[in-house]
Design a protein around this motif. Structure first.
Motif, PDB file in Angstrom:
ATOM      1  N   ASN A  18    -110.549  64.660  98.233  1.00 15.39           N
ATOM      2  CA  ASN A  18    -110.845  66.070  98.517  1.00 15.39           C
ATOM      3  C   ASN A  18    -110.048  66.663  99.672  1.00 15.39           C
ATOM      4  O   ASN A  18    -110.531  67.583 100.359  1.00 15.39           O
ATOM      5  CB  ASN A  18    -112.344  66.293  98.754  1.00 15.39           C
ATOM      6  N   ASP A  24    -107.671  69.196 101.153  1.00 16.04           N
ATOM      7  CA  ASP A  24    -107.548  70.583 100.728  1.00 16.04           C
ATOM      8  C   ASP A  24    -106.094  70.964 100.471  1.00 16.04           C
ATOM      9  O   ASP A  24    -105.301  71.068 101.409  1.00 16.04           O
ATOM     10  CB  ASP A  24    -108.140  71.491 101.810  1.00 16.04           C
ATOM     11  N   LYS A  72    -107.026  76.388  92.752  1.00 14.80           N
ATOM     12  CA  LYS A  72    -106.947  75.071  93.388  1.00 14.80           C
ATOM     13  C   LYS A  72    -106.080  74.124  92.555  1.00 14.80           C
ATOM     14  O   LYS A  72    -105.243  73.392  93.092  1.00 14.80           O
ATOM     15  CB  LYS A  72    -108.343  74.482  93.567  1.00 14.80           C
TER      16      LYS A  72
END
Length: 292
Positions: free
Chosen positions: A257, A259, A275
């Motif tokens: 995870n 970013d 994303k």
């Protein structure tokens, strides 16, 4: 001079009978030196010839003489891991206080090469676990750099400071991360190493491991703390992995995870990308860096 060379040769080979014969002849001093200040005792200690070391001592060799570099017989024996010789030298008054020109000690040498039995003997005989080289590197730093886990545990149990940096701000954890020493990283973290401490250039252990592609180290660092941190210049571990061009590392960080929406100054990502689109951009950039 020729006789002195003979003593060195016999000390290096461990030829005790001829060494005794030459020393007993009275034609040579047990402390004769070469042009660099090397003595026969240093040579025998380095080469690991216990009986030759003992004979030289009994013939009056000075245990604590220093070579031009500052090295002593104890330094050489410790560097090479000859624990029985180290013990013998201590029996006859060897000192742990002498340093080489770069600040090295018998303990730092033993730690750098991972000689745990020698480290134990040195610590029992007064070696200072806090001594530093001229650049600030401690014995723990050297052991961490080389991945000597047993030695690291010994040093920490003897009071070594887990976060003591070199003069350039490099801490043992940072160096272990750079070198890919995942087991060392784990031990240091469990003993209180600051995961997010940075060097003078702002990089952290996680950033460096990502740049070098050390996935095992990254996993240990993220187990300890799931945060990714943000460098002073705005870069992240993911940016470091992309710059390093290692796709496995990029994928690992994305799965954890990291970013992908955080751009660095050189690779701005448009704000309207989703994303997944950002992830694809990151992967493409990593591929380009891997190919270059």
């Amino acid at each position: 001079m020729i006789v002195c060379v003979g003593v060195f040769c016999l000390s290096r080979k461990g030829n005790l009978a001829l060494l005794q014969l030459l020393l007993n002849s009275g034609r040579v001093d047990a402390d004769c030196k070469d042009g660099y200040g090397t003595t026969a005792l240093m040579v025998a200690s380095y080469s690991g010839h216990y009986e030759s070391v003992r004979e030289l001592i009994m013939q009056g060799a000075d245990i604590n003489l220093q070579r031009e570099t500052g090295s002593t017989a104890l330094f050489f024996a410790s560097q090479q891991g000859h624990n029985e010789i180290v013990k013998l030298l201590f029996e006859f008054g060897a000192s742990t206080e002498f340093r080489t020109k770069d600040g090295g000690t018998a303990l730092s040498a033993a730690c750098q090469y991972g000689h745990s039995k020698v480290v134990e003997t040195l610590l029992k005989n007064g070696a200072n676990v806090h001594d530093q080289l001229n650049d600030g590197a401690t014995a723990l730093f050297l052991a961490s750099q080389e991945g000597h886990v047993t030695v690291i545990r010994q040093l920490l149990s003897s009071g070594a400071k887990v976060n003591q940096p070199r003069e350039d701000g490099t801490a043992p954890l940072w160096m272990a991360a750079q070198m890919g020493q995942s087991e060392v990283v784990k031990v240091l973290l469990l003993r209180g190493a600051d995961r997010d401490a940075d060097r003078k250039d702002g990089s952290t252990a996680l950033f460096k491991a990502a740049h070098k592609g050390h996935c095992n180290v990254i996993e240990e660092l993220l187990k300890f703390s799931p945060s990714f941190g943000l460098l002073k210049n705005g870069s992240t571990a993911l940016h470091a992995a992309v710059m390093g061009g290692d796709l496995k590392t990029v994928e690992l960080l994305l799965k954890a995870n990291a970013d992908p929406a955080l751009p660095n100054k050189n690779n701005e990502l448009p704000e309207d990308l989703t994303k997944n689109e950002r992830i694809l951009r990151v992967l493409r950039l990593a591929l380009l860096n891997a190919a270059s």
